[in-house]
Design a protein around this motif. Sequence first.
Motif, PDB file in Angstrom:
ATOM      1  N   SER A  84     -40.671  73.825   0.509  1.00 58.56           N
ATOM      2  CA  SER A  84     -40.956  75.123   0.483  1.00 58.56           C
ATOM      3  C   SER A  84     -40.818  75.514  -1.129  1.00 58.56           C
ATOM      4  O   SER A  84     -40.518  76.611  -1.599  1.00 58.56           O
ATOM      5  N   GLN A  85     -40.841  74.321  -1.899  1.00 52.56           N
ATOM      6  CA  GLN A  85     -40.196  74.488  -3.320  1.00 52.56           C
ATOM      7  C   GLN A  85     -41.499  74.080  -4.253  1.00 52.56           C
ATOM      8  O   GLN A  85     -41.033  73.677  -5.387  1.00 52.56           O
ATOM      9  N   ILE A  86     -42.625  73.840  -3.850  1.00 51.36           N
ATOM     10  CA  ILE A  86     -43.728  73.195  -4.784  1.00 51.36           C
ATOM     11  C   ILE A  86     -45.044  74.243  -4.651  1.00 51.36           C
ATOM     12  O   ILE A  86     -45.311  74.352  -3.297  1.00 51.36           O
ATOM     13  N   VAL A  87     -45.163  74.680  -5.678  1.00 50.46           N
ATOM     14  CA  VAL A  87     -46.395  75.703  -5.866  1.00 50.46           C
ATOM     15  C   VAL A  87     -47.182  75.345  -6.635  1.00 50.46           C
ATOM     16  O   VAL A  87     -46.613  74.847  -7.894  1.00 50.46           O
ATOM     17  N   LYS A  91     -56.598  75.157 -10.122  1.00 50.39           N
ATOM     18  CA  LYS A  91     -57.444  74.225 -10.883  1.00 50.39           C
ATOM     19  C   LYS A  91     -56.276  73.452 -11.623  1.00 50.39           C
ATOM     20  O   LYS A  91     -56.401  72.824 -12.576  1.00 50.39           O
ATOM     21  N   GLN A  92     -55.095  73.313 -11.146  1.00 48.22           N
ATOM     22  CA  GLN A  92     -54.016  72.457 -11.748  1.00 48.22           C
ATOM     23  C   GLN A  92     -53.606  71.273 -10.981  1.00 48.22           C
ATOM     24  O   GLN A  92     -53.926  71.125  -9.719  1.00 48.22           O
ATOM     25  N   ARG A  93     -53.093  70.079 -11.538  1.00 43.26           N
ATOM     26  CA  ARG A  93     -52.880  69.048 -10.926  1.00 43.26           C
ATOM     27  C   ARG A  93     -51.297  68.447 -11.029  1.00 43.26           C
ATOM     28  O   ARG A  93     -50.850  68.623 -12.283  1.00 43.26           O
ATOM     29  N   LEU A  94     -50.621  68.077 -10.080  1.00 46.59           N
ATOM     30  CA  LEU A  94     -49.572  67.899 -10.342  1.00 46.59           C
ATOM     31  C   LEU A  94     -49.354  66.432  -9.430  1.00 46.59           C
ATOM     32  O   LEU A  94     -49.703  66.257  -8.523  1.00 46.59           O
ATOM     33  N   TYR A 147     -39.255  64.458  -6.286  1.00 42.92           N
ATOM     34  CA  TYR A 147     -38.887  64.183  -7.909  1.00 42.92           C
ATOM     35  C   TYR A 147     -40.109  64.310  -8.431  1.00 42.92           C
ATOM     36  O   TYR A 147     -41.019  63.781  -8.393  1.00 42.92           O
ATOM     37  N   LEU A 148     -39.682  64.693  -9.863  1.00 45.91           N
ATOM     38  CA  LEU A 148     -40.938  64.942 -10.718  1.00 45.91           C
ATOM     39  C   LEU A 148     -41.010  63.948 -11.821  1.00 45.91           C
ATOM     40  O   LEU A 148     -41.941  63.842 -12.679  1.00 45.91           O
ATOM     41  N   ASN A 149     -39.945  62.832 -11.860  1.00 48.70           N
ATOM     42  CA  ASN A 149     -39.690  62.043 -12.854  1.00 48.70           C
ATOM     43  C   ASN A 149     -39.391  60.464 -12.152  1.00 48.70           C
ATOM     44  O   ASN A 149     -38.550  60.271 -11.470  1.00 48.70           O
ATOM     45  N   PHE A 150     -40.515  59.713 -12.314  1.00 55.31           N
ATOM     46  CA  PHE A 150     -40.345  58.392 -11.556  1.00 55.31           C
ATOM     47  C   PHE A 150     -39.145  57.589 -11.959  1.00 55.31           C
ATOM     48  O   PHE A 150     -38.529  57.117 -11.188  1.00 55.31           O
ATOM     49  N   LYS A 151     -38.953  57.644 -13.391  1.00 53.52           N
ATOM     50  CA  LYS A 151     -37.945  56.837 -13.820  1.00 53.52           C
ATOM     51  C   LYS A 151     -36.425  57.448 -13.532  1.00 53.52           C
ATOM     52  O   LYS A 151     -35.453  56.657 -13.676  1.00 53.52           O
ATOM     53  N   ALA A 152     -36.225  58.617 -12.977  1.00 55.14           N
ATOM     54  CA  ALA A 152     -35.007  59.282 -12.593  1.00 55.14           C
ATOM     55  C   ALA A 152     -34.571  58.736 -11.204  1.00 55.14           C
ATOM     56  O   ALA A 152     -33.617  59.015 -10.946  1.00 55.14           O
ATOM     57  N   ILE A 153     -35.438  58.030 -10.383  1.00 53.01           N
ATOM     58  CA  ILE A 153     -35.031  57.558  -9.250  1.00 53.01           C
ATOM     59  C   ILE A 153     -34.448  56.489  -9.102  1.00 53.01           C
ATOM     60  O   ILE A 153     -34.913  55.247  -9.747  1.00 53.01           O
ATOM     61  N   GLU A 154     -33.161  56.297  -8.648  1.00 60.37           N
ATOM     62  CA  GLU A 154     -32.414  55.102  -8.566  1.00 60.37           C
ATOM     63  C   GLU A 154     -33.024  54.174  -7.617  1.00 60.37           C
ATOM     64  O   GLU A 154     -33.680  54.209  -6.878  1.00 60.37           O
ATOM     65  N   ILE A 161     -40.959  54.205  -3.388  1.00 59.42           N
ATOM     66  CA  ILE A 161     -41.363  55.359  -4.103  1.00 59.42           C
ATOM     67  C   ILE A 161     -42.557  55.564  -3.810  1.00 59.42           C
ATOM     68  O   ILE A 161     -43.734  54.890  -4.132  1.00 59.42           O
ATOM     69  N   CYS A 162     -43.005  56.791  -3.260  1.00 57.31           N
ATOM     70  CA  CYS A 162     -44.513  57.161  -2.946  1.00 57.31           C
ATOM     71  C   CYS A 162     -45.056  58.248  -3.947  1.00 57.31           C
ATOM     72  O   CYS A 162     -44.469  59.197  -4.041  1.00 57.31           O
ATOM     73  N   PRO A 163     -45.901  57.698  -5.119  1.00 56.42           N
ATOM     74  CA  PRO A 163     -46.522  58.747  -6.080  1.00 56.42           C
ATOM     75  C   PRO A 163     -47.538  59.635  -5.396  1.00 56.42           C
ATOM     76  O   PRO A 163     -48.390  59.245  -4.731  1.00 56.42           O
ATOM     77  N   ILE A 164     -47.458  60.786  -5.508  1.00 53.25           N
ATOM     78  CA  ILE A 164     -48.447  61.858  -4.994  1.00 53.25           C
ATOM     79  C   ILE A 164     -49.156  62.673  -5.860  1.00 53.25           C
ATOM     80  O   ILE A 164     -48.225  63.336  -6.481  1.00 53.25           O
TER      81      ILE A 164
END
Length: 255
Positions: A84-87, A91-94, A147-154, A161-164
């Motif tokens: 409930s925390q991703i909006v 026309k934007q890409r996340l 997570y918004l930063n790949f490198k921040a994941i331990e 890790i799944c990039p979406i």
Amino acid sequence: MEKVSIYGKKQLNPGESDLIDYSFFTLGIKRNDEGWYLKSFDNINDQKIDSNEIIDGTYYHSGKSNRLILAPALPAKPMVFKSSQIVISPKQRLTFFVKIPLILQVYAGKKQDENLLTEFPLQHISDTWFGEPVNGEAAFALESDHYLNFKAIEEDERFAICPITIFNNDNAALEVERLIIRVDQMNLVKFSNHLVTSQVKLEYRGKNHLSSVSYGFAKAFHGETHDIVAKPRNPEGKSLLKINFHFIKNIYRSE
């Protein structure tokens, strides 16, 4: 001291046994003349396990090879990510990341489909349902933050890790409520001390349209060459039209 991987080869001669702690459970292994006893011990805390207890587990008759292969794999069913925390604005890409719990596969001798003895989930995974009651599908619930930063994941070998990446190709903001991640159709890759799934690329076209999805590789998440650890359990085409988002309907009538 170099960290020892929870995966790899395990060589035991007849009569020998071993106990491997995976946090969620302890795996007991005992070699017989031409087979293996395998048993998982849950919630043992600091209790000592007698190796004789291992023979209470399942016996797998596999032949004369004294070697087991312990390998990671993705779950056999899709996983449902709830948020409930991703909006995402029109026309934007996340791009964001989630952690997928892995499955421990046990092979006898060589890592081949016909040599797979059994599987153990490395974390508890709950069953769930995705979509409407009549035309939905069975899945697992994904208990992961985003997570918004790949490198921040331990680093953690129990998870991938799944990039979406979601492109909101609609004229209204997209609030991600329930998203299905079809991990059974994705590769598992070793990259930079992480286990990483295929990248999920989604184009959202509105609630009344099917979204498109594809699974692939990206240099930033998988490197120049792809060290594939596990191939898709249920491979399909690279580009598919699927129901990937499910929006919860308000069942309460407003007066």
